[in-house]
Design a protein around this motif. Structure first.
Motif, PDB file in Angstrom:
ATOM      1  N   PRO A 221      95.261  21.041   9.059  1.00 17.53           N
ATOM      2  CA  PRO A 221      95.280  19.698   8.742  1.00 17.53           C
ATOM      3  C   PRO A 221      93.539  19.227   7.895  1.00 17.53           C
ATOM      4  N   LYS A 222      94.314  18.235   7.128  1.00 14.48           N
ATOM      5  CA  LYS A 222      92.488  17.345   7.039  1.00 14.48           C
ATOM      6  C   LYS A 222      92.378  16.389   7.689  1.00 14.48           C
ATOM      7  N   LEU A 223      91.450  16.503   7.389  1.00 18.63           N
ATOM      8  CA  LEU A 223      90.409  15.417   8.109  1.00 18.63           C
ATOM      9  C   LEU A 223      90.350  13.815   7.496  1.00 18.63           C
ATOM     10  N   GLU A 224      90.882  13.082   7.517  1.00 23.53           N
ATOM     11  CA  GLU A 224      91.506  12.013   6.332  1.00 23.53           C
ATOM     12  C   GLU A 224      90.372  10.642   6.869  1.00 23.53           C
ATOM     13  N   PRO A 225      90.135  10.149   5.750  1.00 19.53           N
ATOM     14  CA  PRO A 225      88.784   9.485   6.161  1.00 19.53           C
ATOM     15  C   PRO A 225      89.540   7.645   6.772  1.00 19.53           C
TER      16      PRO A 225
END
Length: 423
Positions: A221-225
Motif C-alpha cells: 500500500p501507499k501512504l496517501e496524504p
C-alpha cells in the motif's frame, strides 16, 4: 596451443585458503559460542569450480548443519553470503537487488571465460578491504526505495531448521521425538518455491523467491496524504526504548524545517510536525516502509490536527444514545385546562399566568421578663390587653426560653407576675 581445463584445475596458485567464512547473521545463528570445522580445499566452488576452504557448523539447537557453498572470490563479487547466497546488506535475492539498483551482470557463463574472469578479479580484490563488495555491486552505492521496503532488518532463523523427514512423509519414521528431521507436510511439488537451485540464485535469473518478493512489492500500500491541507504532522511508531528525540530530529530535518517533535515513551511513538505541508509530504513519501533507525523499521503515518480531533469529540458526544430496555417512558405534559399551570406556555397568548400567593414569614416569639408583662388587672383598657402578644404565654402555661425561667428550678419564685425577691 590453448591451455586445457585439467591444467588449470591442478594449478594451486589460485586456490582459496581462508581463515573465516563470509556469512550473514541468519546463517551464523543466534549462538555467540559456535564451533566450526575447517577443511582446506574441501570442495569445488559451485560457480567458478575452484577448490576452496569449506567451513561446517551448527547454527543453533535443533538446527541443521550448514556449510559454505561458494568461494570467497565469488561471494565478494556479488556481495552475498557463502551459504544462502542472499545479499549481505539487505538480505534479499540477487535478482531483486540488481533490479532495484539497475546492475547489469557481466559475469561470463562459459567455463573457460569464467575461470579467466575470476582470476583477474581475484587479483584486483586482493588489495581491497575484505569487508567491502567488489565488482559492479561495489561501484553502485545509490540507495533504492524498493530495497528499503523489502529489506529484512532482523535475522530469520527459521531458515536454519532441519529438512523434512522422508520416512515420516511415507509413514515409516519410528524415531518419534528423537528424529533430527522435521515432521511436517512437505511443500506442494507444483509450488514454484519447491524448485530452487544455486546457479539461478547467483546469476539472478528464474529465482522463484525473487519473483515472490517483486509481487509483494507491487502490492504494497501507499501512504496517501489527507485532504485537510492544514495537517503537517507525521506519526512515527515502533521506536522502542533506544531512539531519542535528537536522533529523530537529526534524521527528519533533512526533509524540511521541523516545528515540534513530541515523544510518547509509553506508546513508543512520536509526532513530528513540519512548518509546511510540502515538507511533510516529502518526508512521508521518502520514509514510508523505507526508514530503518537503530535497527528498527519505523512505522510512518499521517497525524490528525487538534482542531479535527476536537470536532470529532464534540460530534461523538452529540450522538443519540439508544434507550435502555425496561425503563419507563417520559411523563406526559399536564393538561391545558389546569389553573396556575406555569409550564403550559401555550395556554393563552398575551396573558401571564396567575401568581401564587406567598404566605408571610412566621413571627418569632419575643422575650420578656415577668416584671415587664402587664397584669390584666392593671390594664386600663382593652387595647392594653390586646397589645400583649398571644405567643408570650399560651393559655395555662408560661413562656420558658431558658432553664432559669423554669419556676421549679434554681430557686425561682412560684407564680407569674410576682416581683423578684429582694436581697
Amino acid at each position: 596451443m590453448a591451455m586445457s581445463k585439467t591444467t588449470n584445475t591442478y594449478n594451486r596458485q589460485n586456490w582459496e585458503d581462508a581463515e573465516f567464512p563470509i556469512l550473514c547473521q541468519t546463517c551464523l545463528g543466534d549462538n555467540p559460542y559456535i564451533r566450526m570445522t575447517k577443511e582446506k580445499y574441501g570442495k569445488e566452488c559451485k560457480i567458478c569450480v575452484r577448490p576452496f576452504t569449506v567451513f561446517r557448523w551448527c547454527p543453533g539447537a535443533r538446527m541443521r548443519f550448514k556449510k559454505t557453498e561458494l568461494c570467497q572470490t565469488c561471494s565478494r563479487l556479488k556481495n552475498v553470503c557463502q551459504t544462502c547466497l542472499l545479499d549481505l546488506e539487505y538480505g534479499l535475492p540477487i535478482q531483486v537487488r540488481d533490479a532495484a539498483l539497475k546492475i547489469k551482470d557481466d559475469l561470463p557463463r562459459s567455463e573457460v571465460n569464467k575461470e579467466y574472469y575470476v582470476q583477474n578479479i581475484d587479483k584486483e580484490i586482493s588489495n581491497i578491504d575484505p569487508t567491502t563488495p567488489a565488482g559492479a555491486v561495489g561501484k553502485s552505492i545509490a540507495a533504492s526505495d524498493l530495497l528499503m521496503k523489502l529489506a529484512r532488518t532482523s535475522p530469520y532463523y527459521k531458515r536454519n531448521r532441519p529438512h523434512i523427514c522422508s520416512f515420516w512423509v511415507k509413514g515409516e519414521c519410528r524415531r518419534g521425538e528423537e528424529c533430527p528431521y522435521r515432521h511436517e507436510k512437505p511443500t506442494d511439488p507444483d509450488d514454484p518455491l519447491a524448485d530452487q537451485n544455486i546457479k539461478d540464485r547467483y546469476y539472478g535469473v528464474n529465482d522463484p523467491v525473487a519473483d515472490k518478493l517483486m509481487r509483494r512489492a507491487a502490492a504494497m500500500p501507499k501512504l496517501e496524504p489527507p485532504e485537510d491541507k492544514s495537517i503537517t504532522t507525521l506519526y512515527i511508531g515502533n521506536l522502542g526504548d533506544v531512539l531519542t528525540e535528537k536522533q529523530l530530529r537529526d534524521h527528519f530535518y533533512q526533509y524540511g524545517e521541523i516545528r515540534t517533535v513530541t515523544m510518547v515513551p509509553r506508546q513508543q511513538c512520536a509526532f513530528i510536525q513540519y512548518t509546511s505541508r510540502d515538507d511533510a509530504e516529502d518526508a512521508a513519501e521518502r520514509t514510508f516502509n523505507k526508514i530503518i533507525l537503530g535497527g528498527r523499521r519505523l512505522t510512518i503515518k499521517w497525524g490528525r490536527s487538534q482542531g479535527r480531533q476536537a470536532i470529532s469529540a464534540v460530534e461523538t458526544s452529540r450522538e443519540i444514545l439508544e434507550p435502555v430496555p425496561g425503563l419507563p417512558g417520559a411523563l406526559p405534559p399536564p393538561p391545558e385546562n389546569i389553573g396556575n399551570n406555569f409550564f403550559n406556555l401555550q395556554s393563552t397568548s398575551g396573558m401571564m399566568p396567575p401568581m401564587m400567593a406567598i404566605p408571610p414569614p412566621p413571627v418569632a416569639p419575643q422575650f420578656m421578663f415577668p416584671s415587664q408583662i402587664p397584669s390584666p388587672a392593671s390594664a386600663t383598657s382593652a387595647a392594653a390587653v390586646a397589645a400583649v402578644p398571644s405567643q408570650i404565654f399560651p393559655p395555662g402555661t408560661a413562656p420558658i426560653h431558658y432553664p432559669s425561667q423554669d419556676p421549679s428550678r434554681m430557686g425561682a419564685s412560684q407564680g407569674i407576675g410576682k416581683p423578684w425577691p429582694e436581697d
